[in-house]
Design a protein around this motif. Structure first.
Motif, PDB file in Angstrom:
ATOM      1  N   ARG A  26      82.523 -15.328   4.961  1.00 52.12           N
ATOM      2  CA  ARG A  26      83.143 -16.631   4.674  1.00 52.12           C
ATOM      3  C   ARG A  26      83.281 -17.470   5.939  1.00 52.12           C
ATOM      4  O   ARG A  26      83.120 -18.690   5.903  1.00 52.12           O
ATOM      5  CB  ARG A  26      84.515 -16.452   4.019  1.00 52.12           C
ATOM      6  CG  ARG A  26      84.416 -16.139   2.535  1.00 52.12           C
ATOM      7  CD  ARG A  26      85.763 -16.137   1.833  1.00 52.12           C
ATOM      8  NE  ARG A  26      86.557 -17.299   2.148  1.00 52.12           N
ATOM      9  CZ  ARG A  26      87.879 -17.263   2.366  1.00 52.12           C
ATOM     10  NH1 ARG A  26      88.551 -16.133   2.302  1.00 52.12           N
ATOM     11  NH2 ARG A  26      88.536 -18.368   2.650  1.00 52.12           N
ATOM     12  N   LYS A  30      81.801 -21.206   6.294  1.00 52.12           N
ATOM     13  CA  LYS A  30      82.687 -22.350   6.521  1.00 52.12           C
ATOM     14  C   LYS A  30      82.529 -22.995   7.895  1.00 52.12           C
ATOM     15  O   LYS A  30      82.572 -24.216   8.013  1.00 52.12           O
ATOM     16  CB  LYS A  30      84.143 -21.920   6.316  1.00 52.12           C
ATOM     17  CG  LYS A  30      85.125 -23.078   6.412  1.00 52.12           C
ATOM     18  CD  LYS A  30      86.499 -22.696   5.938  1.00 52.12           C
ATOM     19  CE  LYS A  30      87.436 -23.894   6.010  1.00 52.12           C
ATOM     20  NZ  LYS A  30      88.720 -23.627   5.363  1.00 52.12           N
ATOM     21  N   ASN A  76      91.390 -20.081   5.434  1.00 49.89           N
ATOM     22  CA  ASN A  76      91.861 -20.494   4.110  1.00 49.89           C
ATOM     23  C   ASN A  76      92.403 -21.920   4.068  1.00 49.89           C
ATOM     24  O   ASN A  76      92.844 -22.378   3.021  1.00 49.89           O
ATOM     25  CB  ASN A  76      92.906 -19.497   3.600  1.00 49.89           C
ATOM     26  CG  ASN A  76      92.266 -18.180   3.208  1.00 49.89           C
ATOM     27  OD1 ASN A  76      91.156 -18.151   2.687  1.00 49.89           O
ATOM     28  ND2 ASN A  76      92.947 -17.082   3.472  1.00 49.89           N
ATOM     29  N   GLY A  78      92.115 -26.029   4.053  1.00 50.11           N
ATOM     30  CA  GLY A  78      91.133 -26.933   3.455  1.00 50.11           C
ATOM     31  C   GLY A  78      90.407 -26.260   2.304  1.00 50.11           C
ATOM     32  O   GLY A  78      91.005 -25.574   1.486  1.00 50.11           O
ATOM     33  N   ASP A  79      89.107 -26.421   2.270  1.00 49.28           N
ATOM     34  CA  ASP A  79      88.287 -25.815   1.220  1.00 49.28           C
ATOM     35  C   ASP A  79      87.863 -24.411   1.656  1.00 49.28           C
ATOM     36  O   ASP A  79      87.050 -24.270   2.564  1.00 49.28           O
ATOM     37  CB  ASP A  79      87.053 -26.681   0.965  1.00 49.28           C
ATOM     38  CG  ASP A  79      86.171 -26.157  -0.152  1.00 49.28           C
ATOM     39  OD1 ASP A  79      86.519 -25.127  -0.769  1.00 49.28           O
ATOM     40  OD2 ASP A  79      85.126 -26.782  -0.416  1.00 49.28           O
ATOM     41  N   PRO A  80      88.395 -23.367   1.015  1.00 50.40           N
ATOM     42  CA  PRO A  80      88.034 -22.009   1.417  1.00 50.40           C
ATOM     43  C   PRO A  80      86.659 -21.563   0.920  1.00 50.40           C
ATOM     44  O   PRO A  80      86.165 -20.521   1.338  1.00 50.40           O
ATOM     45  CB  PRO A  80      89.138 -21.151   0.795  1.00 50.40           C
ATOM     46  CG  PRO A  80      89.560 -21.917  -0.403  1.00 50.40           C
ATOM     47  CD  PRO A  80      89.398 -23.378  -0.038  1.00 50.40           C
ATOM     48  N   THR A  81      86.059 -22.336   0.047  1.00 49.28           N
ATOM     49  CA  THR A  81      84.751 -21.988  -0.507  1.00 49.28           C
ATOM     50  C   THR A  81      83.807 -23.193  -0.415  1.00 49.28           C
ATOM     51  O   THR A  81      83.477 -23.807  -1.419  1.00 49.28           O
ATOM     52  CB  THR A  81      84.891 -21.527  -1.978  1.00 49.28           C
ATOM     53  OG1 THR A  81      85.581 -22.551  -2.709  1.00 49.28           O
ATOM     54  CG2 THR A  81      85.660 -20.229  -2.077  1.00 49.28           C
ATOM     55  N   PRO A  82      83.363 -23.528   0.777  1.00 46.28           N
ATOM     56  CA  PRO A  82      82.556 -24.737   0.957  1.00 46.28           C
ATOM     57  C   PRO A  82      81.127 -24.609   0.443  1.00 46.28           C
ATOM     58  O   PRO A  82      80.603 -23.515   0.297  1.00 46.28           O
ATOM     59  CB  PRO A  82      82.557 -24.912   2.476  1.00 46.28           C
ATOM     60  CG  PRO A  82      82.660 -23.525   2.995  1.00 46.28           C
ATOM     61  CD  PRO A  82      83.569 -22.813   2.034  1.00 46.28           C
ATOM     62  N   GLY A 103      90.397 -20.827  -4.111  1.00 47.21           N
ATOM     63  CA  GLY A 103      89.804 -21.896  -4.899  1.00 47.21           C
ATOM     64  C   GLY A 103      88.297 -21.930  -4.800  1.00 47.21           C
ATOM     65  O   GLY A 103      87.713 -21.538  -3.798  1.00 47.21           O
ATOM     66  N   GLY A 104      87.655 -22.394  -5.857  1.00 47.69           N
ATOM     67  CA  GLY A 104      86.220 -22.570  -5.840  1.00 47.69           C
ATOM     68  C   GLY A 104      85.411 -21.329  -6.184  1.00 47.69           C
ATOM     69  O   GLY A 104      84.199 -21.314  -6.032  1.00 47.69           O
TER      70      GLY A 104
END
Length: 139
Positions: A26, A30, A76, A78-82, A103-104
């Motif tokens: 991850r 990211k 984690n 902002g967007d944890p799954t960009p 999320g995501g």
């Protein structure tokens, strides 16, 4: 990753990680530009939100997995799954972090009674990874 992509025609790749390896993958997605080159991410037994016993370890020996670590706070935020990556989280019913959700995420699956260290060699996890890589959510 660049070399693997070149060896396979420059297409997108899939990342599979176990435990801290899922967090490292991850981080690549990211912060190191990996999301644009990755089709799917599959984690096995990864404490996406951290693992409290890791707080007792030095940072360079697993302490990054502490829920209050700078590493996880940054990962984690902002967007944890960009990106357009398909995120799949696989866990065992024995994993203390099995309910960690970020999320995501496209798919989550829990498999019964597989010891954490045995997940990468467990047939049910291997089958789950293959399903996820084929675009199916394991059941």
């Amino acid at each position: 990753m660049t070399q693997v992509r070149q060896e396979h025609g420059g297409g997108k790749v899939s990342l599979v990680g176990h435990s801290m390896g899922g967090l490292s993958a991850r981080h690549y997605l990211k912060f190191l530009g990996g999301a644009d080159a990755t089709l799917s991410y599959v984690s096995m037994g990864t404490g996406q939100l951290g693992y409290w016993p890791a707080c007792l370890l030095p940072a360079n020996q697993g302490g990054q997995m502490c829920p209050t670590s700078t590493f996880l706070s940054h990962l984690n935020s902002g967007d944890p799954t960009p990106g357009p990556v398909r995120y799949t989280l696989l866990a065992s019913s024995l994993d203390e972090t099995r309910d960690d959700v970020i999320g995501g995420v496209w798919c989550t699956a829990e498999f019964p009674a597989v010891a954490h260290a045995d997940e990468p060699k467990s047939q049910v996890f291997v089958d789950g990874v293959i399903s996820a890589l084929d675009g199916r959510c394991p059941s």
